[in-house]
Design a protein around this motif. Structure first.
Motif, PDB file in Angstrom:
ATOM      1  N   LYS A  83       0.891  -1.288  -0.045  1.00  0.00           N
ATOM      2  CA  LYS A  83      -0.178  -0.053  -0.026  1.00  0.00           C
ATOM      3  C   LYS A  83       0.712   1.494   0.052  1.00  0.00           C
ATOM      4  O   LYS A  83       0.669   2.093  -0.748  1.00  0.00           O
ATOM      5  N   LYS A  84       1.813   1.203   0.950  1.00  0.00           N
ATOM      6  CA  LYS A  84       2.823   2.409   0.846  1.00  0.00           C
ATOM      7  C   LYS A  84       3.495   2.905  -0.131  1.00  0.00           C
ATOM      8  O   LYS A  84       3.646   3.941  -0.783  1.00  0.00           O
ATOM      9  N   GLU A  85       3.874   1.712  -0.927  1.00  0.00           N
ATOM     10  CA  GLU A  85       4.730   1.835  -2.320  1.00  0.00           C
ATOM     11  C   GLU A  85       3.707   1.776  -3.455  1.00  0.00           C
ATOM     12  O   GLU A  85       4.258   1.807  -4.623  1.00  0.00           O
ATOM     13  N   ASN A  86       2.499   1.658  -3.243  1.00  0.00           N
ATOM     14  CA  ASN A  86       1.547   1.569  -4.273  1.00  0.00           C
ATOM     15  C   ASN A  86       2.074   0.618  -5.546  1.00  0.00           C
ATOM     16  O   ASN A  86       2.124   0.782  -6.410  1.00  0.00           O
ATOM     17  N   ILE A  87       2.293  -0.484  -4.975  1.00  0.00           N
ATOM     18  CA  ILE A  87       2.540  -1.784  -5.740  1.00  0.00           C
ATOM     19  C   ILE A  87       1.481  -2.542  -6.472  1.00  0.00           C
ATOM     20  O   ILE A  87       0.518  -2.748  -5.684  1.00  0.00           O
ATOM     21  N   ARG A  88       1.407  -2.850  -7.533  1.00  0.00           N
ATOM     22  CA  ARG A  88       0.324  -3.746  -8.210  1.00  0.00           C
ATOM     23  C   ARG A  88       0.209  -5.015  -7.925  1.00  0.00           C
ATOM     24  O   ARG A  88       1.491  -5.595  -7.993  1.00  0.00           O
ATOM     25  N   VAL A  89      -0.663  -5.671  -7.842  1.00  0.00           N
ATOM     26  CA  VAL A  89      -0.611  -7.252  -7.521  1.00  0.00           C
ATOM     27  C   VAL A  89      -1.813  -7.758  -8.324  1.00  0.00           C
ATOM     28  O   VAL A  89      -2.759  -7.120  -8.709  1.00  0.00           O
ATOM     29  N   PRO A  90      -1.790  -9.095  -8.485  1.00  0.00           N
ATOM     30  CA  PRO A  90      -2.902  -9.791  -9.226  1.00  0.00           C
ATOM     31  C   PRO A  90      -4.214  -9.569  -8.620  1.00  0.00           C
ATOM     32  O   PRO A  90      -4.323  -9.420  -7.419  1.00  0.00           O
ATOM     33  N   GLU A  91      -5.196  -9.383  -9.757  1.00  0.00           N
ATOM     34  CA  GLU A  91      -6.685  -8.857  -9.240  1.00  0.00           C
ATOM     35  C   GLU A  91      -7.295  -9.971  -8.134  1.00  0.00           C
ATOM     36  O   GLU A  91      -8.104  -9.719  -7.358  1.00  0.00           O
ATOM     37  N   ILE A  92      -6.863 -11.171  -8.352  1.00  0.00           N
ATOM     38  CA  ILE A  92      -7.413 -12.283  -7.482  1.00  0.00           C
ATOM     39  C   ILE A  92      -7.177 -12.165  -6.001  1.00  0.00           C
ATOM     40  O   ILE A  92      -8.026 -12.792  -5.187  1.00  0.00           O
ATOM     41  N   TYR A  93      -6.219 -11.216  -5.674  1.00  0.00           N
ATOM     42  CA  TYR A  93      -6.181 -10.922  -4.245  1.00  0.00           C
ATOM     43  C   TYR A  93      -7.348 -10.108  -3.822  1.00  0.00           C
ATOM     44  O   TYR A  93      -7.613  -9.946  -2.523  1.00  0.00           O
ATOM     45  N   PHE A  94      -7.895  -9.463  -4.633  1.00  0.00           N
ATOM     46  CA  PHE A  94      -9.317  -8.653  -4.304  1.00  0.00           C
ATOM     47  C   PHE A  94     -10.604  -9.428  -4.390  1.00  0.00           C
ATOM     48  O   PHE A  94     -10.503 -10.518  -5.252  1.00  0.00           O
ATOM     49  N   SER A  95     -11.469  -9.030  -3.788  1.00  0.00           N
ATOM     50  CA  SER A  95     -12.874  -9.700  -3.776  1.00  0.00           C
ATOM     51  C   SER A  95     -13.313  -9.614  -5.071  1.00  0.00           C
ATOM     52  O   SER A  95     -13.244  -8.827  -5.916  1.00  0.00           O
ATOM     53  N   LEU A  98     -14.139 -33.196  -8.784  1.00  0.00           N
ATOM     54  CA  LEU A  98     -15.198 -32.915  -7.658  1.00  0.00           C
ATOM     55  C   LEU A  98     -15.175 -34.422  -6.900  1.00  0.00           C
ATOM     56  O   LEU A  98     -15.452 -35.551  -7.773  1.00  0.00           O
ATOM     57  N   GLY A  99     -15.562 -34.520  -5.761  1.00  0.00           N
ATOM     58  CA  GLY A  99     -15.900 -35.724  -5.075  1.00  0.00           C
ATOM     59  C   GLY A  99     -17.363 -35.838  -5.180  1.00  0.00           C
ATOM     60  O   GLY A  99     -18.248 -34.764  -5.843  1.00  0.00           O
ATOM     61  N   LYS A 100     -18.054 -37.036  -4.612  1.00  0.00           N
ATOM     62  CA  LYS A 100     -19.386 -37.315  -5.064  1.00  0.00           C
ATOM     63  C   LYS A 100     -20.400 -36.209  -4.350  1.00  0.00           C
ATOM     64  O   LYS A 100     -21.395 -36.005  -4.784  1.00  0.00           O
ATOM     65  N   ASP A 101     -20.066 -35.836  -3.257  1.00  0.00           N
ATOM     66  CA  ASP A 101     -20.993 -34.873  -2.507  1.00  0.00           C
ATOM     67  C   ASP A 101     -20.517 -33.393  -2.765  1.00  0.00           C
ATOM     68  O   ASP A 101     -21.239 -32.516  -2.041  1.00  0.00           O
ATOM     69  N   GLU A 102     -19.807 -33.139  -3.449  1.00  0.00           N
ATOM     70  CA  GLU A 102     -19.415 -31.658  -3.972  1.00  0.00           C
ATOM     71  C   GLU A 102     -19.870 -31.248  -4.959  1.00  0.00           C
ATOM     72  O   GLU A 102     -20.339 -31.795  -5.981  1.00  0.00           O
ATOM     73  N   HIS A 103     -20.129 -29.891  -4.994  1.00  0.00           N
ATOM     74  CA  HIS A 103     -20.909 -29.304  -5.964  1.00  0.00           C
ATOM     75  C   HIS A 103     -20.402 -27.810  -6.206  1.00  0.00           C
ATOM     76  O   HIS A 103     -19.976 -27.237  -5.191  1.00  0.00           O
ATOM     77  N   VAL A 104     -20.762 -27.205  -7.444  1.00  0.00           N
ATOM     78  CA  VAL A 104     -20.093 -25.861  -7.848  1.00  0.00           C
ATOM     79  C   VAL A 104     -21.048 -25.071  -7.220  1.00  0.00           C
ATOM     80  O   VAL A 104     -22.195 -25.200  -7.449  1.00  0.00           O
ATOM     81  N   SER A 105     -20.559 -23.856  -6.656  1.00  0.00           N
ATOM     82  CA  SER A 105     -21.504 -22.639  -6.455  1.00  0.00           C
ATOM     83  C   SER A 105     -20.830 -21.415  -6.616  1.00  0.00           C
ATOM     84  O   SER A 105     -19.556 -21.309  -6.877  1.00  0.00           O
ATOM     85  N   ARG A 106     -21.528 -20.303  -6.675  1.00  0.00           N
ATOM     86  CA  ARG A 106     -21.019 -18.981  -6.845  1.00  0.00           C
ATOM     87  C   ARG A 106     -20.681 -18.298  -5.630  1.00  0.00           C
ATOM     88  O   ARG A 106     -21.682 -18.123  -4.923  1.00  0.00           O
ATOM     89  N   LYS A 107     -19.453 -17.777  -5.514  1.00  0.00           N
ATOM     90  CA  LYS A 107     -19.352 -16.949  -3.950  1.00  0.00           C
ATOM     91  C   LYS A 107     -18.535 -15.753  -4.387  1.00  0.00           C
ATOM     92  O   LYS A 107     -17.598 -15.615  -5.301  1.00  0.00           O
ATOM     93  N   VAL A 108     -18.726 -14.800  -3.312  1.00  0.00           N
ATOM     94  CA  VAL A 108     -17.718 -13.525  -3.603  1.00  0.00           C
ATOM     95  C   VAL A 108     -16.530 -13.877  -2.453  1.00  0.00           C
ATOM     96  O   VAL A 108     -16.653 -13.949  -1.376  1.00  0.00           O
ATOM     97  N   ILE A 109     -15.534 -14.048  -3.151  1.00  0.00           N
ATOM     98  CA  ILE A 109     -14.300 -14.394  -2.387  1.00  0.00           C
ATOM     99  C   ILE A 109     -13.156 -13.472  -2.874  1.00  0.00           C
ATOM    100  O   ILE A 109     -13.108 -12.948  -3.773  1.00  0.00           O
ATOM    101  N   ARG A 110     -11.888 -13.921  -2.137  1.00  0.00           N
ATOM    102  CA  ARG A 110     -10.614 -13.265  -2.631  1.00  0.00           C
ATOM    103  C   ARG A 110      -9.515 -14.433  -2.227  1.00  0.00           C
ATOM    104  O   ARG A 110      -9.718 -15.318  -1.209  1.00  0.00           O
TER     105      ARG A 110
END
Lengths: 301, 419
Positions: A199-211, A232-244
């Motif tokens: 933050k102090k040096e204003n360095i760019r980082v990949p966008e996947i660090y942000f939400s 995927l395992g048999k009880d696992e399923h795909v969902s959509r989430k807000v993450i970082r």
């Protein structure tokens, strides 16, 4: 008396730059291990400062598992170009094709451990005598005992009993043929120091660090990105989430956190109040209690 | 944990004998400052349960490598991190038994403060004296004697006072400038982070308050200007065809643009044209900053040279007296030859004389046994192949320290402090 005093970020910066310059002075074929994650970004940013206005005297080396986040690879290529550095990529896929390692199978399959062979082979091929990495001592208990200059034998192995004492700021980089050093200039930084510095040096980082919103699945309480590389395992399923992502490794083993942190201030606040460690959601560290220690001994980063 | 960015760093080392409660104290500090994360806490809880304990065994927080757990020993110096609103702390946690001299010397070399633990039931023991001696030899500016396990002596003031008196008596023979005495119970948390209600007779601060407020900004030498050149930056690019920058970390003093300077060993003089880092130019720079300096004149300067002020030059010479800590199985003897690393300069040296070995428990000098074995401390005289430009260690830890390297094994075999 004077009352000159450095704040913690400037003191850490000064220490890391000293270490990087020592590497340039003491070694013939140093490389900087660059993954596109925040720690190697900060390490390379400091290297630029250390040698400015000359170019960074280290070649960048990336061990590509083929399972990276596409965002990270895109960022890697842009960043290397911005710094004017030379990038060498060595692929785990090539090690698999040559029969040097074999792919794991099953739903927990990961190429994380296979990187070690590709890395140690690259170090031999490129006659590397010093490989700079962004690892920090606060990350994990076996890292807590690392040196700045970490000695590796001719098989690339780490022997914790056989490390050199490091006193004051005198670093002994002497080594016999075939041996090399792993160098950790960010040893004394913590996760929050890294973000404060970014933050102090204003360095760019990949966008996947942000939400952001993403297709994910939940395994053993951790959230993982859904991609072509996972099964995927048999009880696992795909969902959509807000993450970082707090840490970036392979898509197959890097856990995400649910987060609405869209800027660096949010991230710093989140890290400061988090009750979990950064690597808490890395499957690669959770295989056993000494997982990272075992991989380190074998020559892992 | 906090997120202010305007804090400084205190580096401290912890020393204690086996069972003095050092791991518990570190665990307590981390726990009470909320530096232990939920996943780490879960791991400690289940490890405590496996060992049949009902509560939380704080000493397990600092549990280390597999080999250590298997053998119940600590192999090496471990580094721990935590911060409060006022400071970032770096702990170098040196094991108390195996290789303790080597480990403690290593941890002590970069510390502002040493925390020495004493078991209130046992008082000042041999190990306490050794730790205090090493702290004084390495010139750690601040010392804290933690009288631990006060809960096991009923928080008795007389016991605390007699330990304080004993230590004062011993340390009067050492050069320690600032000593604090704090009665604690790491197990119960008395006077660690929170003030104890069991010792109303104790008027001093808690350990954490002391760590947060001890004055460290004058720990470095800001008087004698010393800039060992670490690396010469020569881009030879279109944009910077003739640029010559001298990169290094300031070991002492304050340098300003325009200052007249002298370069050693050549003795040439010039003025500082610019001082800064990357694009950022600074008006002044001081220890321990890493900077790049340019000079008004084109002088031949290389790694290992030192930039100083003309009116304040370091000592120079090839015959050097030093205190040394030996780390290697192969003993140090008169006539042995080694590589010597001093600041960014490397020379060869020969040991001319081992003057004495120190019995660090009695502080007696042993003169009849000339070899220094592993973990021994002594005084020697060496001759170097080229002159060194140095200060006494007492004056400057960075221009007054050296390491010895065995040319065959390339290992670091000893650490020296110039007298």
């Amino acid at each position: 008396m004077f009352s000159y005093n450095l704040d913690h970020l400037r003191e850490l910066e000064a220490e890391s730059i000293f270490v990087l310059r020592e590497v340039a002075a003491q070694f013939e074929h140093p490389v900087l291990l660059f993954s596109g994650g925040k720690d190697s970004i900060v390490a390379s940013y400091l290297a630029r400062k250390a040698f400015y206005p000359a170019p960074i005297p280290f070649t960048f080396l990336h061990v590509d598992t083929g399972h990276n986040f596409p965002e990270t690879i895109r960022f890697r290529d842009e960043w290397v170009k911005e710094l004017g550095a030379e990038l060498i990529v060595r692929y785990v896929q090539d090690s698999i094709d040559k029969g040097r390692v074999s792919e794991e199978s099953g739903i927990h399959a990961s190429r994380n451990a296979l990187q070690t062979t590709t890395l140690v082979d690259a170090i031999e091929e490129l006659k590397v005598d010093a490989a700079i990495g962004g690892a920090r001592r606060d990350e994990e208990k076996s890292r807590a005992k690392e040196r700045f200059f970490s000695h590796r034998d001719e098989f690339g192995q780490w022997e914790p009993r056989n490390q050199r004492p490091e006193l004051w700021s005198l670093f002994n980089g002497h080594h016999r043929k075939g041996e090399h050093f792993r160098i950790f200039p960010l040893s004394n930084w913590t996760e929050i120091d890294i973000w404060q510095y970014i933050k102090k040096e204003n360095i760019r980082v990949p966008e996947i660090y942000f939400s952001h919103e993403r297709d994910v699945f939940v395994r053993e309480g951790n959230i993982y990105a859904f991609s072509d590389f996972v099964q995927l395992g048999k009880d696992e399923h795909v969902s959509r989430k807000v993450i970082r992502f707090r840490t970036i490794g392979d898509m197959t083993c890097t856990g995400a956190v649910e987060s609405v942190a869209t800027n660096l201030e949010d991230i710093i606040r989140e890290v400061a109040t988090s009750r979990y460690t950064e690597r808490g959601s890395r499957i690669d560290d959770q295989r056993s209690e000494t997982s990272l220690e075992d991989r380190k001994r074998a020559g892992y980063f | 944990m906090m997120h202010s960015s305007d804090i400084d760093i205190l580096r401290f080392t912890t020393c204690g004998s086996v069972d003095d409660g050092k791991s518990t104290l570190i665990g307590r500090m981390l726990f009470d400052t909320k530096s232990i994360m939920e996943d780490q806490l879960q791991a400690v809880k289940s490890a405590s349960a496996r060992r049949g304990m009902s509560g939380l065994d704080l000493s397990l927080i600092t549990d280390g490598l597999k080999a250590e757990r298997e053998q119940g020993i600590t192999i090496d110096v471990a580094y721990r991190y935590f911060s409060t609103n006022n400071r970032k702390f770096i702990i170098s946690d040196a094991p108390g038994h195996i290789q303790y001299t080597r480990n403690m010397v290593t941890g002590a070399s970069s510390s502002n403060l040493a925390l020495i633990l004493v078991d209130a039931r046992k008082g000042v023991v041999e190990q306490t004296c050794r730790h205090a001696f090493i702290a004084s030899l390495l010139r750690i500016p601040h010392l804290v004697l933690c009288i631990n396990k006060m809960d096991l002596v009923d928080y008795n003031q007389d016991i605390y006072q007699s330990i304080v008196d004993d230590f004062r008596n011993f340390s009067s023979r050492l050069e320690v400038q600032d000593v604090q005495y704090i009665p604690i119970s790491a197990l119960n948390g008395d006077n660690v982070v929170h003030r104890s209600e069991n010792m109303p007779w104790y008027q001093g601060t808690t350990l954490m308050y002391h760590l947060e407020h001890v004055h460290i900004s004058s720990d470095l030498n800001q008087i004698d200007c010393r800039f060992p050149v670490q690396y010469v930056i020569r881009p030879r690019s279109e944009k910077f065809p003739d640029y010559r920058g001298y990169a290094g970390r300031i070991s002492g003093g304050v340098f300003r643009a325009g200052d007249p300077v002298m370069v050693l060993p050549s003795g040439f003089t010039s003025r500082i044209k610019s001082i800064g880092l990357a694009e950022k130019e600074l008006e002044e720079a001081f220890a321990p900053m890493s900077v790049t300096m340019t000079l008004e004149d084109d002088i031949d300067i290389s790694r290992g040279d030192m930039i100083v002020r003309e009116n304040n030059v370091p000592q120079s010479g090839q015959d050097i007296e030093l205190m040394i800590c030996w780390f290697n199985k192969r003993a140090l003897q008169s006539d042995s030859r080694y590589l010597l690393q001093h600041t960014t300069h490397e020379v060869r040296c020969q040991v001319k004389e081992v003057r004495y070995k120190m019995d660090i428990t009695t502080l007696r000098r042993i003169q009849q046994d000339p070899a220094l074995g592993m973990n021994d401390i002594g005084r020697i005289r060496i001759r170097t192949t080229q002159p060194l430009y140095y200060d006494s260690y007492r004056r400057n830890r960075y221009t007054g320290s050296v390491i010895f390297i065995d040319e065959q094994t390339q290992e670091t075999v000893g650490a020296g402090m110039i007298i």
